[in-house]
Design a protein around this motif. Structure first.
Motif, PDB file in Angstrom:
ATOM      1  N   GLY A  56      56.249  55.445  88.947  1.00  0.00           N
ATOM      2  CA  GLY A  56      55.929  54.947  90.277  1.00  0.00           C
ATOM      3  C   GLY A  56      55.105  53.685  90.171  1.00  0.00           C
ATOM      4  N   ASN A  57      54.819  53.090  91.300  1.00  0.00           N
ATOM      5  CA  ASN A  57      53.986  51.892  91.361  1.00  0.00           C
ATOM      6  C   ASN A  57      52.600  52.244  91.885  1.00  0.00           C
ATOM      7  OD1 ASN A  57      56.041  50.136  90.506  1.00  0.00           O
ATOM      8  ND2 ASN A  57      56.829  49.972  92.580  1.00  0.00           N
ATOM      9  N   ILE A  58      51.639  51.423  91.517  1.00  0.00           N
ATOM     10  CA  ILE A  58      50.285  51.542  92.046  1.00  0.00           C
ATOM     11  C   ILE A  58      50.040  50.309  92.904  1.00  0.00           C
ATOM     12  CG2 ILE A  58      47.828  51.622  91.507  1.00  0.00           C
ATOM     13  CD1 ILE A  58      48.604  52.946  88.832  1.00  0.00           C
ATOM     14  N   THR A  59      49.650  50.529  94.147  1.00  0.00           N
ATOM     15  CA  THR A  59      49.308  49.435  95.055  1.00  0.00           C
ATOM     16  C   THR A  59      47.833  49.537  95.392  1.00  0.00           C
ATOM     17  OG1 THR A  59      51.525  49.377  96.000  1.00  0.00           O
ATOM     18  CG2 THR A  59      49.772  48.384  97.315  1.00  0.00           C
TER      19      THR A  59
ATOM     20  N   ASP B 148      49.134  49.787  80.537  1.00  0.00           N
ATOM     21  CA  ASP B 148      48.916  48.362  80.232  1.00  0.00           C
ATOM     22  C   ASP B 148      48.692  47.517  81.484  1.00  0.00           C
ATOM     23  OD1 ASP B 148      51.515  48.189  81.247  1.00  0.00           O
ATOM     24  OD2 ASP B 148      52.359  47.244  79.464  1.00  0.00           O
ATOM     25  N   GLN B 149      48.843  48.104  82.660  1.00  0.00           N
ATOM     26  CA  GLN B 149      48.605  47.388  83.915  1.00  0.00           C
ATOM     27  C   GLN B 149      47.208  47.636  84.483  1.00  0.00           C
ATOM     28  OE1 GLN B 149      50.752  45.136  85.457  1.00  0.00           O
ATOM     29  NE2 GLN B 149      51.694  45.342  83.439  1.00  0.00           N
ATOM     30  N   ILE B 150      46.462  48.557  83.885  1.00  0.00           N
ATOM     31  CA  ILE B 150      45.148  48.899  84.430  1.00  0.00           C
ATOM     32  C   ILE B 150      44.205  47.700  84.409  1.00  0.00           C
ATOM     33  CG2 ILE B 150      43.092  50.328  84.094  1.00  0.00           C
ATOM     34  CD1 ILE B 150      44.987  52.622  83.311  1.00  0.00           C
TER      35      ILE B 150
ATOM     36  N   THR C 129      41.984  46.150  87.512  1.00  0.00           N
ATOM     37  CA  THR C 129      40.525  45.991  87.511  1.00  0.00           C
ATOM     38  C   THR C 129      40.123  44.529  87.708  1.00  0.00           C
ATOM     39  OG1 THR C 129      40.380  45.874  85.086  1.00  0.00           O
ATOM     40  CG2 THR C 129      40.129  48.042  86.092  1.00  0.00           C
ATOM     41  N   LYS C 130      40.849  43.605  87.110  1.00  0.00           N
ATOM     42  CA  LYS C 130      40.545  42.177  87.303  1.00  0.00           C
ATOM     43  C   LYS C 130      40.776  41.761  88.762  1.00  0.00           C
ATOM     44  CE  LYS C 130      41.276  39.800  82.986  1.00  0.00           C
ATOM     45  NZ  LYS C 130      42.140  38.861  82.272  1.00  0.00           N
TER      46      LYS C 130
ATOM     47  N   ASN D  90      45.478  39.764  99.165  1.00  0.00           N
ATOM     48  CA  ASN D  90      44.548  40.845  98.868  1.00  0.00           C
ATOM     49  C   ASN D  90      45.266  42.144  98.532  1.00  0.00           C
ATOM     50  OD1 ASN D  90      42.653  38.944  99.548  1.00  0.00           O
ATOM     51  ND2 ASN D  90      42.126  39.860 101.493  1.00  0.00           N
ATOM     52  N   VAL D  91      46.537  42.066  98.206  1.00  0.00           N
ATOM     53  CA  VAL D  91      47.337  43.246  97.876  1.00  0.00           C
ATOM     54  C   VAL D  91      48.000  43.020  96.526  1.00  0.00           C
ATOM     55  CG1 VAL D  91      49.268  44.714  98.571  1.00  0.00           C
ATOM     56  CG2 VAL D  91      47.796  43.697 100.317  1.00  0.00           C
ATOM     57  N   LEU D  92      47.954  44.047  95.688  1.00  0.00           N
ATOM     58  CA  LEU D  92      48.580  43.987  94.367  1.00  0.00           C
ATOM     59  C   LEU D  92      49.376  45.266  94.149  1.00  0.00           C
ATOM     60  CD1 LEU D  92      48.761  42.682  91.451  1.00  0.00           C
ATOM     61  CD2 LEU D  92      46.811  44.161  90.890  1.00  0.00           C
ATOM     62  N   THR D  93      50.622  45.123  93.700  1.00  0.00           N
ATOM     63  CA  THR D  93      51.440  46.267  93.313  1.00  0.00           C
ATOM     64  C   THR D  93      51.896  46.049  91.880  1.00  0.00           C
ATOM     65  OG1 THR D  93      52.193  46.642  95.577  1.00  0.00           O
ATOM     66  CG2 THR D  93      53.525  47.600  93.808  1.00  0.00           C
TER      67      THR D  93
END
Length: 70
Positions: free
Chosen positions: A62-65, A14-16, A20-21, A5-8
Motif C-alpha cells: 500500500g501507499n503511505i500519505t 526505504d521511503q521512511i 521524515t524529511k 503539503n501532501v506526500l504519498t
C-alpha cells in the motif's frame, strides 16, 4: 490545503527517510524548534514503520500519505 503539503510514497522501509524529511520541512515552515522537529521525525519514523509492519503486514502492499498544515 496546499498540494505541496501532501506526500504519498510506497509503503516501504526505504521511503521512511523521505517521510521524515518532508514532515521536518513542514515543522520548520511552521516555526517549530530543533527539539520539536527531532521529536516529529522520531514519531513519523515510528508511525511509518508501524503502518508497514502492522497495517500492511509487509512492504509494498500500500501507499503511505502524509500531510501537514502550517
Amino acid at each position: 490545503m496546499d498540494a505541496d503539503n501532501v506526500l504519498t510514497v510506497p509503503g516501504r522501509y526505504d521511503q521512511i527517510r523521505t517521510i521524515t524529511k518532508f514532515l521536518a520541512a513542514g515543522g520548520e515552515a511552521a516555526g517549530l524548534g530543533e527539539d520539536a522537529i527531532f521529536h516529529l521525525e522520531l514519531c513519523s519514523d515510528e508511525a511509518s514503520t508501524n503502518i508497514i509492519e502492522h497495517a500492511f503486514g509487509a512492504e509494498d502492499l500500500g501507499n503511505i500519505t502524509v500531510r501537514y498544515q502550517t
